[in-house]
Design an enzyme around this catalytic site. Structure first.
Site, PDB file in Angstrom:
ATOM      1  N   GLU A  40      17.907 -21.568  -2.381  1.00 30.10           N
ATOM      2  CA  GLU A  40      18.813 -20.562  -2.951  1.00 30.10           C
ATOM      3  C   GLU A  40      18.312 -20.071  -4.297  1.00 30.10           C
ATOM      4  O   GLU A  40      17.572 -20.764  -4.991  1.00 30.10           O
ATOM      5  CB  GLU A  40      20.241 -21.106  -3.043  1.00 30.10           C
ATOM      6  CG  GLU A  40      20.362 -22.467  -3.724  1.00 30.10           C
ATOM      7  CD  GLU A  40      20.999 -22.401  -5.100  1.00 30.10           C
ATOM      8  OE1 GLU A  40      20.811 -21.383  -5.787  1.00 30.10           O
ATOM      9  OE2 GLU A  40      21.658 -23.373  -5.489  1.00 30.10           O
ATOM     10  N   ARG A  65      24.247 -31.290  -6.706  1.00 34.17           N
ATOM     11  CA  ARG A  65      24.154 -30.946  -5.291  1.00 34.17           C
ATOM     12  C   ARG A  65      23.959 -29.446  -5.073  1.00 34.17           C
ATOM     13  O   ARG A  65      24.528 -28.839  -4.171  1.00 34.17           O
ATOM     14  CB  ARG A  65      25.377 -31.456  -4.515  1.00 34.17           C
ATOM     15  CG  ARG A  65      25.595 -32.952  -4.652  1.00 34.17           C
ATOM     16  CD  ARG A  65      26.692 -33.444  -3.736  1.00 34.17           C
ATOM     17  NE  ARG A  65      26.292 -33.370  -2.326  1.00 34.17           N
ATOM     18  CZ  ARG A  65      25.537 -34.269  -1.710  1.00 34.17           C
ATOM     19  NH1 ARG A  65      25.078 -35.334  -2.382  1.00 34.17           N
ATOM     20  NH2 ARG A  65      25.243 -34.137  -0.442  1.00 34.17           N
ATOM     21  N   CYS A  70      11.264 -22.419  -4.333  1.00 33.48           N
ATOM     22  CA  CYS A  70      10.114 -23.279  -4.036  1.00 33.48           C
ATOM     23  C   CYS A  70       9.674 -24.134  -5.213  1.00 33.48           C
ATOM     24  O   CYS A  70       9.345 -25.314  -5.044  1.00 33.48           O
ATOM     25  CB  CYS A  70       8.946 -22.455  -3.520  1.00 33.48           C
ATOM     26  SG  CYS A  70       8.178 -21.335  -4.736  1.00 33.48           S
ATOM     27  N   HIS A 107       4.101 -18.924  -4.741  1.00 32.64           N
ATOM     28  CA  HIS A 107       4.747 -19.925  -3.885  1.00 32.64           C
ATOM     29  C   HIS A 107       4.078 -21.270  -4.106  1.00 32.64           C
ATOM     30  O   HIS A 107       2.855 -21.390  -4.009  1.00 32.64           O
ATOM     31  CB  HIS A 107       4.663 -19.547  -2.406  1.00 32.64           C
ATOM     32  CG  HIS A 107       5.270 -20.597  -1.522  1.00 32.64           C
ATOM     33  ND1 HIS A 107       6.610 -20.925  -1.576  1.00 32.64           N
ATOM     34  CD2 HIS A 107       4.709 -21.429  -0.599  1.00 32.64           C
ATOM     35  CE1 HIS A 107       6.853 -21.902  -0.702  1.00 32.64           C
ATOM     36  NE2 HIS A 107       5.727 -22.227  -0.118  1.00 32.64           N
ATOM     37  N   ASP A 122       5.724 -28.859   2.557  1.00 30.68           N
ATOM     38  CA  ASP A 122       6.394 -27.734   1.910  1.00 30.68           C
ATOM     39  C   ASP A 122       7.862 -27.720   2.318  1.00 30.68           C
ATOM     40  O   ASP A 122       8.182 -27.546   3.499  1.00 30.68           O
ATOM     41  CB  ASP A 122       5.714 -26.428   2.325  1.00 30.68           C
ATOM     42  CG  ASP A 122       6.243 -25.213   1.589  1.00 30.68           C
ATOM     43  OD1 ASP A 122       7.170 -25.357   0.781  1.00 30.68           O
ATOM     44  OD2 ASP A 122       5.704 -24.106   1.827  1.00 30.68           O
TER      45      ASP A 122
END
Length: 264
Positions: A40, A65, A70, A107, A122
């Site tokens: 998110e 939580r 990435c 990334h 990943d």
């Protein structure tokens, strides 16, 4: 630096299996992490600083939580794997997903050397990302639940692909050149602050599974299986219970409203 709380991390991802340094443990950890901690970008849309130090990542993704993108996801996993004794290095990739233009290396993925094999690990590519480690070997398709992946070579570059209705498609491209923490910090800063990056434009929350992928994209909920995709339009009152019940994210209503109008 505060010690990494491995017990809290393992509880967060619902893992209570062996902690031995082996392929089975690595695969189980990746699957548990990928299916429990949502991908998110809520903090990016809200203009919050993305902190990548161990303490901040544990506070956000484990204690609170929340999820992350990435740089947060794979850095957290890196700390967990190192705490267990795995040999891990960082790599940076150029995303090719849904794009034919050349993109910067924004990334983060992980390279794990284990039992004579090099593995691509990943948990930070969102719903279409890997669910288990992939050996760094060209042209050997692997199945993760209902999803299929393979690696190809373009000279010195590796290309990760997944299969779709139209055939194999590129997800991202990377080389074996290791990256350092400062490289990751710079890439994350660009990704979370530059006005042209997708994370500043599109609200997304994603959670993969072995047979179904679920993701929120602005004002739509998308559910995908290997054979079908359904899209459900959302209203603002539906957003809070959706984030809580589908993705396990708890946020104040005023924050939900800011997110809704930001991506409107």
């Amino acid at each position: 630096m505060p010690e990494f709380d491995l017990d809290a991390y393992l509880a967060r991802i619902g893992y209570d299996g062996p902690r031995t340094v082996c392929g089975e443990t690595l695969a189980a950890l990746q699957l548990a992490h990928a299916t429990h901690i949502p991908f998110e970008n809520l903090d990016v849309l809200l203009g919050q600083r993305i902190a990548l130090d161990s303490e901040s990542l544990q506070a956000k993704l484990v204690t609170a939580r929340r999820g992350g993108y990435c740089f947060e996801q794979n850095t957290l996993l890196l700390h967990a794997l190192e705490s267990l004794g795995f040999t891990v290095t960082r790599l940076l990739a150029r995303v090719r997903y849904r794009s034919v233009t050349l993109r910067p290396r924004t990334h983060l993925l992980l390279r794990v050397e284990l039992e004579g094999t090099v593995w691509l690990v990943d948990v930070g590519f969102g719903s279409e990302g890997l669910l288990q480690p992939l050996p760094l070997v060209e042209g050997q398709p692997q199945t993760h639940g209902d999803w299929h992946y393979r690696l190809l070579r373009e000279g010195t570059t590796w290309v990760l692909q997944s299969i779709s209705n139209t055939g194999w498609k590129d997800l991202y491209a990377f080389t074996d050149e290791l990256s350092y923490g400062i490289d990751v910090e710079v890439a994350s800063h660009y990704t979370s602050t530059h006005p042209d990056t997708i994370f500043k434009k599109v609200l997304t929350v994603q959670l993969p599974g072995l047979t179904q992928r679920t993701y929120l994209r602005n004002h739509e909920l998308v559910t995908e299986t290997a054979t079908s995709t359904t899209t459900q339009p959302l209203t603002e009152p539906e957003l809070l219970p959706l984030l809580t019940e589908r993705f396990g994210l708890s946020l104040p209503e005023e924050v939900i409203h800011r997110l809704w109008i930001t991506c409107g």
